[in-house]
Design an enzyme around this catalytic site. Structure first.
Site, mmCIF file in Angstrom:
data_model
loop_
_atom_site.group_PDB
_atom_site.id
_atom_site.type_symbol
_atom_site.label_atom_id
_atom_site.label_comp_id
_atom_site.label_asym_id
_atom_site.label_seq_id
_atom_site.Cartn_x
_atom_site.Cartn_y
_atom_site.Cartn_z
ATOM 1 N N SER A 255 81.757 24.310 57.920
ATOM 2 C CA SER A 255 83.107 23.769 57.932
ATOM 3 C C SER A 255 83.174 22.421 57.218
ATOM 4 O O SER A 255 82.691 22.314 56.103
ATOM 5 C CB SER A 255 83.589 23.699 59.382
ATOM 6 N N HIS A 397 85.702 31.639 62.435
ATOM 7 C CA HIS A 397 85.149 30.368 61.954
ATOM 8 C C HIS A 397 84.013 29.904 62.877
ATOM 9 O O HIS A 397 84.266 29.394 63.975
ATOM 10 C CB HIS A 397 86.306 29.361 61.978
HETATM 11 C C1 GTR Z 1 89.822 22.064 60.160
HETATM 12 C C2 GTR Z 1 90.003 21.650 58.733
HETATM 13 C C3 GTR Z 1 89.039 22.414 57.870
HETATM 14 C C4 GTR Z 1 87.641 22.471 58.453
HETATM 15 C C5 GTR Z 1 87.597 22.479 59.960
HETATM 16 C C6 GTR Z 1 86.287 22.068 60.617
HETATM 17 O O1 GTR Z 1 90.724 21.507 61.004
HETATM 18 O O2 GTR Z 1 91.327 21.921 58.367
HETATM 19 O O3 GTR Z 1 89.059 21.892 56.558
HETATM 20 O O4 GTR Z 1 86.867 21.468 57.950
HETATM 21 O O5 GTR Z 1 88.528 21.646 60.518
HETATM 22 O O6 GTR Z 1 85.552 21.232 60.144
HETATM 23 O O7 GTR Z 1 86.038 22.595 61.710
#
Ligand code: GTR
Length: 415
Positions: A255, A397
């Site tokens: 991420s 995710h």
């Molecule tokens: C989200 C963000 C992403 C990603 C994510 C993370 O809120 O929009 O770009 O980086 O966080 O790091 O878990």
């Protein structure tokens, strides 16, 4: 009143998210900048020309317009290692390596949890990655220090008001499958990203920024570049430790920390392999697709991640003199692996694949075979060529043991 405000905030966030596009057919037409045409319009036709003429140009674009360059500043580094009792675990050893970085303005300490196979006849390759909740969350060993620094996470992960509690111990162990990693002969090094720069917008005063006199200029580092810089300092240590094969350190991140891993790999060619997991916008995903998270969305929610110049491209992706296929190309001739998850639409899995695919021309200058299909592979069917690897996993995710299995397999094919 409080619940009314909360409802209002929730509705406004939902409204702004629903303004994002998730429909492939609504992606505006776009043209990616050509990797092999230099700024004077000359064609780049060999690996030598790429290295001598074009690579630095591309790197400078990312420094000036997106992540920000590192300002000149003096600092000293010192290391101190503290062995940890690993209890009944026999397959590996653990220690905390404190990397102190200081100058006359102040000091910060990066606490790196280093896990190495208990026995190895030769120096081991290592995966290095930042974590969100502190080292104690990555492993259930009760002897790991609970970080005092800023962390990111919810109370389910044992984090209260951005501080780690005892309950955070092992709460993210599934993301760091250390038994699998050491059984394949690798070591693992991890640091809380908040040791380098706490992940909130404080106008660049804390973390590593506290060692500098000036706040960054418009083309100087934001937090992602600061994290990448910290990864390079960890690599400085790893290359000195004789138990480790310093020529085989892979940088990995999930991420936002995947964005940092990619930038670390691009800006520091000592990293042997670069791995992006679900890094999305500002990481592996092409910005021009404007699907899921956009440049404006990311700069609005996280104004401190990129350099100030990057904000000029909010809603103006077409004006960017770069896109993320150029970041992937900066890894060449070293290997790069991109992982996506099918339900992670916010990160634009297809855009993550396409940037790797579109970096192909630079890898081909080195005579490597590159990804042949413009369409991503089927879910849970990894693909790999000489120096590029990719998979799209089922699920959302996250960083999972399945992802690690693919990274280890790919690393194994490289050395
Ligand atoms: C989200 C963000 C992403 C990603 C994510 C993370 O809120 O929009 O770009 O980086 O966080 O790091 O878990």
């Amino acid at each position: 009143m409080k619940s009314f405000i909360q409802l209002f905030l929730l509705l406004s966030i939902t409204a702004s998210l629903s303004a994002q596009n998730y429909d492939e057919s609504k992606i505006p037409d776009y043209t990616l900048p050509d990797l092999l045409i230099d700024k004077n319009g000359g064609s780049v036709t060999s690996a030598d020309q790429w290295e001598q003429r074009r690579r630095d140009e591309v790197l400078s674009l990312f420094q000036q317009q997106m992540y920000g360059g590192v300002p000149d500043f003096n600092y000293e580094m010192a290391y101190q290692s503290r062995p940890l009792d690993v209890g009944r675990a026999t397959a590996y050893t653990q220690e905390e390596v404190i990397i102190s970085i200081s100058n006359d303005r102040g000091a910060i300490e990066l606490n790196m949890l280093l896990t190495l196979p208990a026995t190895s006849e030769k120096p081991v390759p290592v995966f290095l990655g930042l974590n969100f909740q502190g080292n104690q969350a990555t492993n259930s060993n009760p002897n790991i220090s609970v970080t005092d620094n800023y962390v990111i996470g919810s109370d389910q992960l044992g984090v209260i008001d951005n501080r780690a509690t005892e309950q955070s111990r092992g709460s993210r162990a599934s993301r760091w499958p250390v038994d699998l990693i050491v059984s394949e002969g690798y070591g693992l090094a991890t640091i809380n990203c908040g040791d380098i720069d706490p992940d909130f917008d404080d106008d660049f005063k804390n973390g590593i920024h506290s060692l500098l006199e000036q706040p960054p200029l418009a083309d100087q580092w934001g937090t992602i570049a600061a994290w990448a810089w910290g990864l390079s300092r960890a690599l400085d240590y790893l290359q000195e430790d004789e138990r480790i094969d310093g020529r085989k350190v892979s940088v990995i991140g999930h991420s936002r920390l995947g964005k940092a891993a990619l930038w670390a790999g691009a800006s520091d060619q000592r990293f042997a392999l670069v791995i992006s997991n679900d890094s999305g916008c500002g990481g592996a995903a092409l910005s021009r697709r404007r699907i899921g998270e956009t440049v404006k969305a990311i700069n609005t929610s996280f104004p401190h991640w990129f350099c100030k110049n990057f904000h000029l491209y909010n809603d103006k992706e077409d004006k960017l003199p770069l896109d993320q296929h150029m970041l992937m190309a900066l890894m060449a001739p070293r290997p790069v692996y991109v992982a996506s998850a099918v339900e992670d639409e916010w990160a634009d899995p297809k855009g993550e694949y396409l940037s790797l695919y579109k970096a192909g021309p630079v890898f081909r200058l080195y005579q490597f075979k590159t990804l042949s299909a413009e369409t991503p592979p089927a879910v849970d069917s990894p693909v790999a060529t000489d120096r590029q690897g990719y998979h799209i996993r089922s699920g959302g995710h996250n960083l999972t043991p399945y992802d690690w299995q693919q990274f280890i397999k790919f690393a194994g094919s490289q050395w």
